[in-house]
Each structure stands twice: as structure tokens, then as C-alpha cells.
Write a protein that holds these residues in place. Structure first.
Motif, PDB file in Angstrom:
ATOM      1  N   SER A  20       0.682  -1.075  -0.054  1.00 43.26           N
ATOM      2  CA  SER A  20       0.023  -0.112  -0.080  1.00 43.26           C
ATOM      3  C   SER A  20       0.814   1.260  -0.035  1.00 43.26           C
ATOM      4  CB  SER A  20      -0.934   0.075   1.159  1.00 43.26           C
ATOM      5  OG  SER A  20      -1.769  -0.963   1.273  1.00 43.26           O
ATOM      6  N   CYS A  21       0.418   2.109  -0.524  1.00 44.07           N
ATOM      7  CA  CYS A  21       0.976   3.537  -0.510  1.00 44.07           C
ATOM      8  C   CYS A  21       0.032   4.698  -0.171  1.00 44.07           C
ATOM      9  CB  CYS A  21       1.884   3.720  -1.892  1.00 44.07           C
ATOM     10  SG  CYS A  21       2.253   5.565  -2.228  1.00 44.07           S
ATOM     11  N   GLU A  22       0.197   5.473   0.709  1.00 40.77           N
ATOM     12  CA  GLU A  22      -0.530   6.537   1.106  1.00 40.77           C
ATOM     13  C   GLU A  22      -0.019   7.764   0.868  1.00 40.77           C
ATOM     14  OE1 GLU A  22      -2.090   6.482   5.058  1.00 40.77           O
ATOM     15  OE2 GLU A  22      -3.548   8.330   4.753  1.00 40.77           O
ATOM     16  N   THR A  76      -4.989   6.277  -1.713  1.00 47.95           N
ATOM     17  CA  THR A  76      -4.064   5.105  -1.554  1.00 47.95           C
ATOM     18  C   THR A  76      -4.087   4.453  -2.819  1.00 47.95           C
ATOM     19  OG1 THR A  76      -4.546   5.099   1.007  1.00 47.95           O
ATOM     20  CG2 THR A  76      -3.703   3.118  -0.071  1.00 47.95           C
ATOM     21  N   HIS A  78      -2.596   0.431  -4.211  1.00 45.90           N
ATOM     22  CA  HIS A  78      -2.404  -0.854  -3.792  1.00 45.90           C
ATOM     23  C   HIS A  78      -1.788  -1.702  -4.749  1.00 45.90           C
ATOM     24  CE1 HIS A  78      -4.825  -0.165  -0.024  1.00 45.90           C
ATOM     25  NE2 HIS A  78      -5.724   0.176  -0.776  1.00 45.90           N
TER      26      HIS A  78
END
Length: 114
Positions: A20-22, A76, A78
């Protein structure tokens, strides 16, 4: 601007992992979001990207195994990784791009053991 990756770690071959990347500090829904990876001694390479409209592109090496998705409400992106192979071992980086702007996360290590 911050891109914070999570979800990396050690996994056995054949297993799955979800990265994941927020993002913060950008209007997320306007950006093309991408996942790149860099293995030791190799150049950074594109793994997958998803446009603001949800169109995806996956590298041939991961097609059918990895899937990129985005949640604009949560800022976000993913990367679902299935059927992992030892050659998928790398540092995985999140990327946000729009016009001449580009931002990178700090990377998260994924190690796939035999």
C-alpha cells in the motif's frame, strides 16, 4: 508531499503480499500512480501503473500475478502480488506523476525466499 509505502516483508515463493502507498500533499485523484522496483545491481523498473481514470498497465513480467488498484477516497494505491517468485525480490517504490511533477516514496523491501 509524502508517499508512504507499507506491506513489504519476507514471503515464500508462491505466496502473496499486498503493498500500500498512502499519499499526502497532492490532489491524489489527478495523479498517475505507479509501482516501481529495484533489485540489487539492477536498474529501477516499472511494475505497474494506474491512471487517474483507472486505466492500468502492468509489466509483462508480472501480468496475471500482480494487480494495481487505487482508492481515491483514501489517497491510497495498492499492489496485490500473488504467485511471488524469488526474482520479484526488490525494493518496491511508489510513484506519483502528473505533467512535469514526479514524487517517490522511500521504498519497501520485498524478499521472496525459495
Amino acid at each position: 508531499v509524502q508517499l508512504v509505502e507499507s506491506g513489504g516483508g519476507l514471503v515464500q515463493a508462491g505466496g502473496s503480499r499486498r503493498l500500500s502507498c498512502e499519499a499526502s500533499g497532492i490532489i491524489f485523484r489527478f495523479y498517475v500512480m505507479g509501482w516501481y522496483r529495484q533489485a540489487p545491481g539492477k536498474q529501477r523498473e516499472l511494475v505497474a501503473l494506474i491512471t487517474s481514470g483507472g486505466i492500468t498497465n502492468h509489466a509483462d513480467s508480472v501480468k496475471g500475478r500482480f494487480t494495481v488498484t487505487r482508492d481515491n477516497a483514501k489517497n491510497t494505491v495498492h499492489l496485490q502480488m500473488n504467485s511471488l517468485k524469488p526474482e520479484d525480490t526488490a525494493v518496491y517504490y511508489c510513484n506519483a506523476a502528473r505533467g512535469g511533477q514526479m514524487y517517490w516514496g522511500q521504498g519497501t523491501q520485498v524478499t521472496v525466499s525459495d
